[in-house]
Enzyme design. Sequence first.
Site, short mmCIF file in Angstrom:
data_model
loop_
_atom_site.label_atom_id
_atom_site.label_comp_id
_atom_site.label_asym_id
_atom_site.label_seq_id
_atom_site.Cartn_x
_atom_site.Cartn_y
_atom_site.Cartn_z
N LEU A 641 1.32 -1.17 -0.27
CA LEU A 641 -0.14 0.06 0.10
C LEU A 641 0.60 0.83 0.48
CD1 LEU A 641 -2.80 -1.43 2.61
CD2 LEU A 641 -3.02 -1.21 -0.26
N GLU A 716 4.05 -8.52 9.79
CA GLU A 716 4.88 -10.00 10.49
C GLU A 716 5.97 -10.15 10.13
OE1 GLU A 716 2.52 -11.17 14.07
OE2 GLU A 716 0.95 -10.09 12.76
MO1 MOS Z 1 1.41 -8.59 16.47
S1 MOS Z 1 2.34 -10.36 17.58
O1 MOS Z 1 0.29 -10.23 16.65
O2 MOS Z 1 0.78 -7.48 17.65
#
Ligand code: MOS
Length: 755
Positions: A641, A716
Amino acid sequence: MSVSQQSKTTNQTKSVVGRPLDRVDGRLKVTGGARFAAEWPLENMAHAVLLSSTIANGRIKSFDTSAAEKAPGVLHVMTHENAPRLKPVFTNPAEGDAAGRRVPLQSPVVYYAGQYIAMVIAETLEQAKHAVELIRVTYDEQLPAADLDKERGKAYVPKQKVAGKPADSLRGDVDAGLRAADARVDETYRTPTEHHNPMEPHATIAAWDGDKITVYDATQYTYGVRHSVAMSFGIPEENVHVVCKFTGGAFGCKGTVWAHVPLAAAAARQVRRPVKLVTMRQQMFANMGHRAETEQHVTLGAKRDGHLTAIIHEGISHTSVYDEYVEPFSKPTHMLYACDNFKASQRLVALNVGTPTFMRAPGETSGMFALESALDELAYKLNLDPIQLRLINHADTDPDEKLPWSTKLLKESYRVGAETFGWSRRKPQPASMREGHYLVGMGMATAVYPVNHFPSSARVTIRQDGSAVAESSTHDLGTGTYTILTQIACETLGLPIERVEVIIGDTNLPKAMVSGGSSTAMSVGTSVQGAARAALAKLVDAAHADQRSPLYGASADQIVARDSRLALKSDTTKSETFTDILTRAGMKEVEGSYDTQFNDREKKFSSHAFGAHFAEVRVDRDFGEVRITRFAGVFDIGRALNMKTAESQMRGGIIMGLGMALMEETVLDANLGIIVNRDLAEYHVPVHADVPMIDIVLLENFDEHASPIGAKGAGEIGIVGAAAAIANAVYHATGVRVRDLPITPDKLLGKGALS
Ligand code: MOS
């Protein structure tokens, strides 16, 4: 093609979304104008400081608070003996309600070192800090359970599922698979306890007004804080107003409402004044969760040609003695490689520590260190290139869910990564590459992270002056939420960046879920797009019905929004500004709302982000010091994005993976149960000097099944596999396989090419 050229190519889009726009909140951040939770200047504010237990297991026999109570400026001293009764809080009802089962200052029982046992509220922070030191405590102390190894005999089956799967999972026949194997890896991998360590400490300001309360909190989940505080005090949720405009890093530790939040509220109620409570860095090591220690056993069986015949991923992680959190390290192993015979099994060991919690890619981060190290070991046994081994076992469909992938550019990630990094320069033999005094090694690993989206709502208002505002009670953890939501609203509304304001972090706004699981961009982004479209539709209605409008009679699908105007698609000279439409209609503004509901029951696809890490290390032959000299990461995160903030997320994840590989380790004293290195001087995180050039390539993709805006999530995946790539590079450099993180010099000295 160089990496920067690649990024540019991908950026050559007319769309506002995707552009590497600078953060819209950048100026506020660097000028100190961004207001974090502890910075709200309320009048007549008092300050609370918490006292932490110095023992890890036992009971409080007695308190002597007389000196503290008489100390200058002290308004109140609270212990379990005089604290108001608070109800338990549950913030993550599905699983891992880490803060849930134990209410602070309600009993004399001590479950872990650092647990809050008393609170002083005073006129100033200094007075509160001074007085807290004057409290005398006597304990009835017992030996703590503080060593995973010693307690392993008491390992038990988790009551909850492990990331949605049974704690014991089986597919096919792993014994038959192992019998059919020509080569086998059978090894144990360990990851230590790690801490999130966001720069901003946890902080709460609580201010009551009768039966209503405003809470300024450092959080990933404003509505979760609202829910918890309401539950704690037995008041309606509408009576709780939560504000969080900026969060200074979180990585999961601010996704749960920890004990200091209700305590700040209890303090404010007691002294009938606003109370500010900022936790100490040392207290953050004990009380806000952590990544649990794991011991994982991976068994791989494979044919000579590299095809996997069996995968077994088993092991233990710790939880607290009063609550259950499972670090789901076997989660990615269910789906990553094509293999008919698979077994996973996880057990828990209870220790006298605070309950662990989600930390950036919980499960994947620990699990992929083990799995991707084992794959590397297998590649050497089979004399195969590590990339080739992964390609041979590429899963063309999800082997666990038996579903097609929504999109999967993993092969492309390997290919582009190898090219970008110069993988062909790697000599296959370990310890065969040198640079003078140094041993040089290259390693790689796969990255994977599931697509998580949550229901969320947003509201977009187009004002008569031609500006617009997008609102949702979501969060910017430093990830770039303000910026990407601005881009999405601008693109949908056809407005320039400076005409759109994004307002988030306030429970008076439409509800958003926890900013966790890399879900926010997809979930709230979709809602903002939907709300912007709904607002535009109202504008179209106004123009459509007005004979004086050049757009009179045109239907919504014949109209586009661009350059702050609505125009006919067929003839864009027929157009009108938002201001003209609203002025003539006598409307001050139009407002659109949108609730994004993701229907996961009719799931037709398995959606994951994918990627590949490539690390080059240089190991000092005499000192065993490992330096990362180069790093490349290639990712399929769906649609990026914002190229700049998305690349930043990947870099940040990789840097955290570098810390995991080489330095991060929380040390629990096995006798006392006290965390020894509970500050940033002793718990080492990477600094700039530790971080090499990191090349990031984001592959072009638009995954419409992952989310209507095409994104898969970017928070993540950057850390997943990064530590394995480094460990694999260290093996390649030295011939020493380190299976317990972090890779400190003592684990290399005197071994392999360092002997
Ligand atoms: Mo993350 S560990 O899903 O804040």
